[in-house]
Design a protein around this motif. Structure first.
Motif, PDB file in Angstrom:
ATOM      1  N   MET A  91      43.728  40.257  29.266  1.00 48.80           N
ATOM      2  CA  MET A  91      44.941  39.913  28.454  1.00 48.80           C
ATOM      3  C   MET A  91      46.069  40.550  28.503  1.00 48.80           C
ATOM      4  O   MET A  91      47.135  40.149  28.518  1.00 48.80           O
ATOM      5  CB  MET A  91      44.041  39.726  27.088  1.00 48.80           C
ATOM      6  CG  MET A  91      43.429  38.608  26.638  1.00 48.80           C
ATOM      7  SD  MET A  91      43.084  38.684  24.850  1.00 48.80           S
ATOM      8  CE  MET A  91      41.874  39.965  24.567  1.00 48.80           C
ATOM      9  N   VAL A  92      45.922  42.157  28.725  1.00 50.74           N
ATOM     10  CA  VAL A  92      46.925  42.909  28.935  1.00 50.74           C
ATOM     11  C   VAL A  92      47.666  42.374  30.363  1.00 50.74           C
ATOM     12  O   VAL A  92      49.069  42.546  29.972  1.00 50.74           O
ATOM     13  CB  VAL A  92      46.342  44.472  29.249  1.00 50.74           C
ATOM     14  CG1 VAL A  92      47.431  45.344  29.465  1.00 50.74           C
ATOM     15  CG2 VAL A  92      45.677  44.686  27.594  1.00 50.74           C
ATOM     16  N   VAL A  93      47.205  42.137  31.244  1.00 51.19           N
ATOM     17  CA  VAL A  93      47.748  41.893  32.428  1.00 51.19           C
ATOM     18  C   VAL A  93      48.648  40.549  32.155  1.00 51.19           C
ATOM     19  O   VAL A  93      49.660  40.558  32.569  1.00 51.19           O
ATOM     20  CB  VAL A  93      46.645  41.417  33.606  1.00 51.19           C
ATOM     21  CG1 VAL A  93      47.563  40.859  34.835  1.00 51.19           C
ATOM     22  CG2 VAL A  93      46.011  42.931  34.087  1.00 51.19           C
ATOM     23  N   ALA A  94      47.944  39.523  31.736  1.00 52.69           N
ATOM     24  CA  ALA A  94      48.626  38.432  31.020  1.00 52.69           C
ATOM     25  C   ALA A  94      49.704  38.434  30.269  1.00 52.69           C
ATOM     26  O   ALA A  94      50.675  37.978  30.735  1.00 52.69           O
ATOM     27  CB  ALA A  94      47.694  37.352  30.668  1.00 52.69           C
ATOM     28  N   ALA A  95      49.743  39.389  29.271  1.00 58.25           N
ATOM     29  CA  ALA A  95      50.800  39.702  28.498  1.00 58.25           C
ATOM     30  C   ALA A  95      52.045  40.289  29.214  1.00 58.25           C
ATOM     31  O   ALA A  95      53.203  39.983  29.178  1.00 58.25           O
ATOM     32  CB  ALA A  95      50.256  40.470  27.305  1.00 58.25           C
ATOM     33  N   VAL A  96      51.710  41.431  30.045  1.00 59.21           N
ATOM     34  CA  VAL A  96      52.806  42.043  30.584  1.00 59.21           C
ATOM     35  C   VAL A  96      53.299  41.008  31.608  1.00 59.21           C
ATOM     36  O   VAL A  96      54.773  41.028  31.615  1.00 59.21           O
ATOM     37  CB  VAL A  96      52.187  43.417  31.736  1.00 59.21           C
ATOM     38  CG1 VAL A  96      52.756  43.748  32.402  1.00 59.21           C
ATOM     39  CG2 VAL A  96      51.737  44.410  30.574  1.00 59.21           C
ATOM     40  N   ASN A  97      52.722  40.352  32.235  1.00 62.37           N
ATOM     41  CA  ASN A  97      53.323  39.368  33.324  1.00 62.37           C
ATOM     42  C   ASN A  97      54.130  38.323  32.547  1.00 62.37           C
ATOM     43  O   ASN A  97      55.231  38.064  33.099  1.00 62.37           O
ATOM     44  CB  ASN A  97      52.169  38.509  34.395  1.00 62.37           C
ATOM     45  CG  ASN A  97      51.622  39.408  35.327  1.00 62.37           C
ATOM     46  OD1 ASN A  97      52.210  40.367  35.754  1.00 62.37           O
ATOM     47  ND2 ASN A  97      50.489  39.224  35.562  1.00 62.37           N
ATOM     48  N   GLU A  98      53.769  37.729  31.438  1.00 65.98           N
ATOM     49  CA  GLU A  98      54.686  37.016  30.499  1.00 65.98           C
ATOM     50  C   GLU A  98      56.012  37.778  30.296  1.00 65.98           C
ATOM     51  O   GLU A  98      56.889  37.135  30.278  1.00 65.98           O
ATOM     52  CB  GLU A  98      53.825  36.435  29.366  1.00 65.98           C
ATOM     53  CG  GLU A  98      54.699  35.421  28.499  1.00 65.98           C
ATOM     54  CD  GLU A  98      53.883  34.975  27.437  1.00 65.98           C
ATOM     55  OE1 GLU A  98      54.560  35.092  26.374  1.00 65.98           O
ATOM     56  OE2 GLU A  98      52.586  34.995  27.468  1.00 65.98           O
ATOM     57  N   GLY A  99      55.637  38.948  29.674  1.00 64.26           N
ATOM     58  CA  GLY A  99      56.872  39.813  29.426  1.00 64.26           C
ATOM     59  C   GLY A  99      57.666  39.995  30.346  1.00 64.26           C
ATOM     60  O   GLY A  99      58.965  39.897  30.342  1.00 64.26           O
ATOM     61  N   LEU A 100      57.240  40.149  31.495  1.00 65.90           N
ATOM     62  CA  LEU A 100      58.045  40.460  32.712  1.00 65.90           C
ATOM     63  C   LEU A 100      58.866  39.351  33.184  1.00 65.90           C
ATOM     64  O   LEU A 100      60.045  39.263  33.509  1.00 65.90           O
ATOM     65  CB  LEU A 100      57.125  41.128  33.968  1.00 65.90           C
ATOM     66  CG  LEU A 100      56.681  42.738  33.792  1.00 65.90           C
ATOM     67  CD1 LEU A 100      55.961  43.081  34.728  1.00 65.90           C
ATOM     68  CD2 LEU A 100      57.947  43.473  33.375  1.00 65.90           C
ATOM     69  N   ARG A 101      57.973  38.134  33.142  1.00 70.13           N
ATOM     70  CA  ARG A 101      58.955  36.970  33.574  1.00 70.13           C
ATOM     71  C   ARG A 101      60.018  36.348  32.599  1.00 70.13           C
ATOM     72  O   ARG A 101      61.074  36.280  33.049  1.00 70.13           O
ATOM     73  CB  ARG A 101      57.681  35.780  33.604  1.00 70.13           C
ATOM     74  CG  ARG A 101      57.195  35.461  34.888  1.00 70.13           C
ATOM     75  CD  ARG A 101      56.392  33.987  34.992  1.00 70.13           C
ATOM     76  NE  ARG A 101      55.127  34.078  33.967  1.00 70.13           N
ATOM     77  CZ  ARG A 101      54.015  34.666  34.243  1.00 70.13           C
ATOM     78  NH1 ARG A 101      53.815  35.288  35.344  1.00 70.13           N
ATOM     79  NH2 ARG A 101      52.970  34.553  33.277  1.00 70.13           N
ATOM     80  N   ALA A 102      59.569  36.800  31.412  1.00 66.66           N
ATOM     81  CA  ALA A 102      60.682  36.484  30.291  1.00 66.66           C
ATOM     82  C   ALA A 102      62.051  37.480  30.445  1.00 66.66           C
ATOM     83  O   ALA A 102      63.199  36.739  30.511  1.00 66.66           O
ATOM     84  CB  ALA A 102      60.158  36.655  29.069  1.00 66.66           C
ATOM     85  N   ALA A 103      61.782  38.819  30.835  1.00 64.44           N
ATOM     86  CA  ALA A 103      62.774  39.895  31.018  1.00 64.44           C
ATOM     87  C   ALA A 103      63.576  39.141  32.519  1.00 64.44           C
ATOM     88  O   ALA A 103      64.685  39.364  32.432  1.00 64.44           O
ATOM     89  CB  ALA A 103      62.288  40.962  30.916  1.00 64.44           C
TER      90      ALA A 103
END
Length: 124
Positions: A91-103
């Protein structure tokens, strides 16, 4: 026998446009400077904008700045299961990747707006 000249009117080689016609170098340089200034402003402001990514129905949230710095990571205590650490890690990896994609999408859209949609290698 006389040789035919490959020169057109005015003594210029044929097939070439006349010098000074159409391209105003000074105007092009001014436009390039304006674009460079807009690009710098767009990049400069990215650090002030924060986007969010989440996973596990919001149990793990991450905030990422527009210049791709992780600002905050929040884990709901209910997500912490000592018997299933792997799920939390995923979940941490998924959330970080989603945040990085959005940024990254934010940065791309601001840079695209600053360059008038021109794809300049190395910027995006």
């Amino acid at each position: 026998m006389s040789k035919k000249s490959s020169r057109g009117k005015g003594g210029r080689p044929s097939g070439r446009p006349p010098m000074g016609g159409g391209m105003d170098m000074q105007r092009m340089m001014l436009e390039a400077q304006k674009m460079q200034q807009k690009l710098a402003e767009a990049q400069e402001g990215l650090g002030d904008v924060v986007v969010e990514g989440s996973a596990g129905g919001g149990m793990v949230k991450v905030k990422v700045s527009g210049d791709l710095e992780i600002q905050e990571l929040v884990i709901d205590p209910e997500a912490v299961d000592p018997d299933d650490v792997e799920m939390l890690q995923d979940m941490v990896v998924a959330a970080v990747n989603e945040g990085l994609r959005a940024a990254q999408e934010l940065a791309d859209s601001r840079i695209s707006a600053a360059t008038g949609g021109l794809n300049i290698p190395g910027l995006m």
